[in-house]
Design a protein around this motif. Structure first.
Motif, mmCIF file in Angstrom:
data_model
loop_
_atom_site.group_PDB
_atom_site.id
_atom_site.type_symbol
_atom_site.label_atom_id
_atom_site.label_comp_id
_atom_site.label_asym_id
_atom_site.label_seq_id
_atom_site.Cartn_x
_atom_site.Cartn_y
_atom_site.Cartn_z
ATOM 1 N N ASN A 177 -7.273 11.605 -6.337
ATOM 2 C CA ASN A 177 -7.619 11.649 -4.995
ATOM 3 C C ASN A 177 -7.008 10.451 -3.943
ATOM 4 O OD1 ASN A 177 -9.328 13.984 -4.552
ATOM 5 N ND2 ASN A 177 -10.757 12.929 -5.693
ATOM 6 N N GLN A 178 -6.792 9.322 -4.609
ATOM 7 C CA GLN A 178 -6.274 8.354 -3.861
ATOM 8 C C GLN A 178 -4.760 8.720 -3.417
ATOM 9 O OE1 GLN A 178 -9.052 6.173 -3.140
ATOM 10 N NE2 GLN A 178 -7.550 4.516 -3.299
ATOM 11 N N HIS A 179 -4.227 9.623 -3.852
ATOM 12 C CA HIS A 179 -2.746 9.913 -3.660
ATOM 13 C C HIS A 179 -3.002 11.209 -2.823
ATOM 14 C CE1 HIS A 179 -1.497 7.264 -6.781
ATOM 15 N NE2 HIS A 179 -0.636 7.379 -6.513
ATOM 16 N N GLY A 180 -4.220 11.684 -2.566
ATOM 17 C CA GLY A 180 -4.324 12.968 -1.701
ATOM 18 C C GLY A 180 -3.922 14.366 -2.246
ATOM 19 N N HIS A 210 2.598 1.559 -3.268
ATOM 20 C CA HIS A 210 1.592 1.985 -4.693
ATOM 21 C C HIS A 210 1.410 3.464 -4.658
ATOM 22 C CE1 HIS A 210 -0.094 -2.347 -5.183
ATOM 23 N NE2 HIS A 210 1.244 -2.092 -5.411
ATOM 24 N N LEU A 211 1.372 4.048 -3.375
ATOM 25 C CA LEU A 211 1.335 5.586 -3.447
ATOM 26 C C LEU A 211 2.582 6.263 -3.819
ATOM 27 C CD1 LEU A 211 0.032 5.899 0.168
ATOM 28 C CD2 LEU A 211 -1.425 6.122 -1.791
ATOM 29 N N TYR A 227 -12.738 9.062 -13.260
ATOM 30 C CA TYR A 227 -11.795 7.932 -12.784
ATOM 31 C C TYR A 227 -10.637 8.504 -12.707
ATOM 32 C CZ TYR A 227 -8.341 4.179 -13.034
ATOM 33 O OH TYR A 227 -7.306 3.353 -12.959
ATOM 34 N N PHE A 244 -10.711 10.548 -9.298
ATOM 35 C CA PHE A 244 -10.513 9.154 -8.309
ATOM 36 C C PHE A 244 -9.089 9.021 -7.920
ATOM 37 C CE2 PHE A 244 -10.246 4.760 -7.459
ATOM 38 C CZ PHE A 244 -10.573 4.556 -6.152
ATOM 39 N N VAL A 245 -8.362 8.640 -9.186
ATOM 40 C CA VAL A 245 -6.727 8.444 -9.060
ATOM 41 C C VAL A 245 -6.105 9.316 -8.199
ATOM 42 C CG1 VAL A 245 -4.823 7.584 -10.467
ATOM 43 C CG2 VAL A 245 -6.870 6.630 -10.958
ATOM 44 N N ASN A 284 0.140 11.405 -11.300
ATOM 45 C CA ASN A 284 0.622 11.834 -9.880
ATOM 46 C C ASN A 284 2.114 11.918 -9.713
ATOM 47 O OD1 ASN A 284 -2.091 11.750 -8.193
ATOM 48 N ND2 ASN A 284 -2.082 9.535 -9.109
ATOM 49 N N HIS A 308 0.761 -1.191 -0.154
ATOM 50 C CA HIS A 308 0.268 0.034 -0.041
ATOM 51 C C HIS A 308 0.701 1.306 -0.053
ATOM 52 C CE1 HIS A 308 -3.248 2.820 0.682
ATOM 53 N NE2 HIS A 308 -2.577 3.358 1.770
#
Length: 306
Positions: free
Chosen positions: A108-111, A81-82, A102, A105-106, A152, A78
């Motif tokens: 946002n997953q990385h903040g 993957h960031l 999408y 979303f990607v 990202n 985890h």
């Protein structure tokens, strides 16, 4: 005390079995920061299984995988993957979302939202972001998957057949992006069965065959392997140079004989050899593509294993 950073990817004696079948067997390699590594082999060579172990999607039956210096576990995967991007040629994307949703979303997953980076990548790939992913062609889905892998600004990008489904113009755009990322210091590990693709951008190539890593070619060895293709059409059979010659072929064409070989020695020695030839009807010297060398490497490995 050494300041050397650990490899971003380190695979040690990794084996993956499915029942009695070993899809990958005893594979060991490391990828250092800033490298662009090509992972080459025919379909079924074990590339996707190896990448799935690198990503933590499956675990090795034997051996180990580490990312950013940490053994790969659910917790470390985890965190890793960031810091990574990933895309595959057959990647499943959420079909009910639009491309824009999408990618949001990607990010946002990385903040962090990076609209400038998204705009930059969109200018390269020209995706259809307003349409639902399920309505897009395979090539347009692949554009979105690739944008997601790079949006990202990851330290490490892992790609499995990244240009599958892309048209030639978009394949060229992708290779230009890889070159730009290399200048930035991004590390990229990419599998492909398009040999010219990896020849153009990779600083190192790993060759897989039947689940085993059979060759690790550095950039220097790749360039050295390329050499020159020399073709001589003459009235009689000629003796090729004694040294730095490989892949010699001779073919009779009517009253002429065409001799072709790959030469990797000093050019002044080749010029001296040419100067001693008699009854030459035609002569050609061209750059040998690395794609041709890869094909011969793979052929050689098959012959030595049978």
């Amino acid at each position: 005390m050494s300041d050397q950073q650990p490899p971003l990817i380190e695979m040690t004696k990794a084996t993956k079995r499915f029942g009695r079948f070993a899809a990958v067997s005893n594979v060991t390699f490391a990828v250092q920061s800033g490298e662009i590594v090509g992972f080459v082999g025919v379909n079924g060579a074990g590339k996707t299984t190896t990448i799935s172990m690198i990503m933590g999607f499956i675990h090795p039956t034997e051996g180990s995988v580490a990312l950013f210096g940490e053994p790969l576990t659910p917790a470390t995967a985890h965190r890793a993957h960031l810091r990574m991007g990933y895309a595959a040629g057959d990647m499943e994307l959420p079909e009910t979302l639009t491309g824009q949703q999408y990618l949001n979303f990607v990010m946002n997953q990385h903040g962090k939202m990076q609209p400038e980076r998204l705009e930059e990548l969109s200018a390269i790939f020209k995706p259809q972001l307003s349409k639902k992913i399920g309505s897009l062609s395979r090539g347009n889905k692949q554009k979105i998957a690739l944008i997601a892998a790079f949006v990202n600004n990851p330290e490490l990008v892992v790609l499995d057949e990244p240009t599958s489904g892309l048209d030639p113009i978009m394949q060229t755009a992708f290779l230009d992006l890889v070159r730009a990322e290399q200048i930035k210091g991004t590390t990229i590990f990419m599998s492909s069965h398009y040999l010219q693709e990896v020849a153009e951008v990779c600083s190192r190539v790993l060759l897989m065959k039947n689940g085993e890593l059979v060759e690790d070619l550095s950039e220097g060895r790749l360039r050295e392997a390329a050499g020159k293709v020399v073709t001589v059409v003459s009235a009689h059979e000629i003796a090729v140079p004694e040294h730095h010659v490989k892949h010699v072929t001779t073919e009779r064409r009517g009253h002429e004989i065409e001799t072709t070989f790959v030469y990797s020695g000093a050019m002044n020695e080749l010029q001296q050899w040419i100067g001693k030839l008699d009854d030459v009807h035609d002569l050609g010297i061209s750059e040998r593509t690395l794609e041709a060398e890869f094909r011969n490497l793979y052929k050689d490995k098959e012959e030595t294993s049978t």
